[in-house]
Design an enzyme around this catalytic site. Structure first.
Site, PDB file in Angstrom:
ATOM      1  N   HIS A 188      -2.888  -3.190 -10.135  1.00 27.38           N
ATOM      2  CA  HIS A 188      -2.273  -2.621  -8.929  1.00 27.38           C
ATOM      3  C   HIS A 188      -1.746  -1.198  -9.132  1.00 27.38           C
ATOM      4  O   HIS A 188      -0.546  -0.933  -9.038  1.00 27.38           O
ATOM      5  CB  HIS A 188      -1.150  -3.532  -8.415  1.00 27.38           C
ATOM      6  CG  HIS A 188      -1.639  -4.834  -7.872  1.00 27.38           C
ATOM      7  ND1 HIS A 188      -0.847  -5.649  -7.107  1.00 27.38           N
ATOM      8  CD2 HIS A 188      -2.835  -5.469  -7.986  1.00 27.38           C
ATOM      9  CE1 HIS A 188      -1.540  -6.742  -6.761  1.00 27.38           C
ATOM     10  NE2 HIS A 188      -2.754  -6.641  -7.307  1.00 27.38           N
ATOM     11  N   TYR A 305      -2.167 -16.661  -5.376  1.00 29.85           N
ATOM     12  CA  TYR A 305      -3.468 -17.125  -5.876  1.00 29.85           C
ATOM     13  C   TYR A 305      -3.424 -18.595  -6.270  1.00 29.85           C
ATOM     14  O   TYR A 305      -4.431 -19.300  -6.217  1.00 29.85           O
ATOM     15  CB  TYR A 305      -3.896 -16.267  -7.070  1.00 29.85           C
ATOM     16  CG  TYR A 305      -4.187 -14.837  -6.701  1.00 29.85           C
ATOM     17  CD1 TYR A 305      -5.241 -14.509  -5.852  1.00 29.85           C
ATOM     18  CD2 TYR A 305      -3.388 -13.805  -7.176  1.00 29.85           C
ATOM     19  CE1 TYR A 305      -5.496 -13.195  -5.491  1.00 29.85           C
ATOM     20  CE2 TYR A 305      -3.638 -12.481  -6.834  1.00 29.85           C
ATOM     21  CZ  TYR A 305      -4.688 -12.190  -5.990  1.00 29.85           C
ATOM     22  OH  TYR A 305      -4.935 -10.884  -5.642  1.00 29.85           O
TER      23      TYR A 305
END
Length: 411
Positions: A188, A305
């Protein structure tokens, strides 16, 4: 050369070709301009409801005009960013190598261009987005984003330098901005960069993914999870929304972002748009305005996730901006551009988004800052589309993680 594959699609005849520069794949004009059925047919990850009609799974559209696409090159090494040079050639970043390549419109690639600061290419890091100075024809200046190793971890960093006359190297490369604090992670980084109409830079940073750094997207004293606006020298732009505010960084333009890998200016309005990765579902398109909070991780249309909820599992909260559009399941949006060319008139002012896990280029028709139609282009190519830009010739050019360079435009 790969074997040409012929696909028959209802209401349109498409010929997809993956072999080098020729022949081009042609898409005819027998398709209708609109369908009632959304292009997304898979089940969402959650039962979250949109905040307004058309915020997700809008009706599908199909390009009516004839156009073609072709693979110009397959010789790139993990390309990440692409932009046009004034003479019509394209300059491309190679993520892991930390080098640049120049591509002719024919697809011929230059040797690797060196001289850039070292990148940390682990995970999602490396040499990322790139843009040219508005006066590049005179000063040959480039600006780019990369992941930089520093004491305590890595940063999303911005640098500038001059492309040498012989185009073999970048001269006097200088780091002008670092999104602190450093973090020992490899995810990220954000990484897109573009100039605004006043000659200042918008740059996106990620919140570095980890649970310990995630809350910094909401903190105005952190450079993580933000869009910043800086000068060519890396200084905060005068008039930025948090200028003079205690415990707030003056370079910040917007906040509450997760991992922005797409930035584009709407040519019709001048407005800034971004996209960002959700976790599992909840990928977003945002209309970015100065000083606004885009919600991560307080609100999201995605889930972890693991399948667990994110935070308090809320999607709307007063004071937090709603995405113009979101996807669930994820398409993993990356580089994007608005189309302003004349080769395909019906594409005028449409937004084109390279999708990684989605393996297509999303065409979004936007009216009054709302998405009113969606089309999936090149889905039969099975490529992870990392970035897309408009060339000087009015065609679209796209790069993929697998190393391809595509041209998409009129016949």
């Amino acid at each position: 050369m790969k074997t040409t594959a012929l696909f028959l699609v209802a209401l349109s005849s498409l010929v997809f070709t993956s072999c080098g520069q020729t022949p081009a794949a042609k898409v005819n004009d027998s398709a209708p301009t609109s369908t009632a059925t959304p292009v997304e047919t898979n089940a969402p990850n959650s039962d979250y409801k949109p905040a307004f009609a058309g915020q997700t799974r809008v009706g599908g559209v199909k390009t009516k005009a004839s156009y073609e696409f072709k693979v110009l090159s397959e010789g790139l090494s993990a390309p990440w960013g692409i932009t046009s040079l004034p003479d019509g050639r394209l300059i491309i970043t190679e993520k892991a190598n930390g080098t640049l390549r120049i591509a002719k419109p024919t697809g011929e690639l230059s040797a690797a261009i060196t001289g850039l600061p070292a990148v940390n290419s682990s995970g999602q890091g490396g040499l990322l987005g790139i843009t040219t100075d508005p006066d590049f024809a005179q000063n040959r200046m480039l600006y780019w984003v990369f992941s930089e190793s520093v004491e305590g971890g890595t940063h999303t960093s911005v640098a500038k330098g001059k492309l040498s006359a012989d185009e073999s190297k970048v001269e006097n490369a200088t780091v002008i901005y670092r999104a602190t604090p450093a973090h020992k992670g490899s995810l990220h980084y954000g990484g897109r960069i573009l100039f605004d109409k006043n000659g200042n830079l918008f740059v996106s940073t990620g919140e570095r993914s980890d649970l310990v750094t995630r809350p910094q997207a909401q903190q105005l004293n952190s450079g993580l999870g933000k869009i910043v606006r800086i000068t060519k020298d890396g200084k905060p732009v005068k008039g930025n929304p948090f200028e003079g505010q205690a415990d707030a960084r003056p370079e910040l333009y917007s906040y509450g972002h997760r991992n922005v890998q797409g930035l584009a200016l709407n040519p019709a309005t001048g407005d800034l748009f971004s996209n960002e990765f959700g976790p599992r579902g909840g990928d977003e398109i945002n209309h970015v305005r100065a000083g606004k909070n885009y919600g991560w991780p307080t609100i999201t249309y995605g889930i972890e996730y693991s399948g667990k909820k994110v935070g308090d599992a809320i999607q709307q909260k007063e004071g937090l901006e709603q995405p113009v559009y979101y996807w669930d399941p994820s398409v993993s949006p990356s580089g994007m551009t608005f189309y302003s060319g004349n080769q395909i008139p019906e594409w005028k002012n449409n937004l084109f988004v390279g999708c990684l896990s989605g393996m297509h280029i999303a065409r979004l028709v936007i009216e009054n800052n709302k998405v009113v139609g969606e089309e999936r282009l090149l889905s039969g190519e099975y490529q992870r589309f990392r970035d897309v830009t408009q060339g000087k010739d009015g065609a679209l050019y796209a790069v993929t993680d697998q190393g391809r360079l595509y041209r998409i435009g009129g016949k």
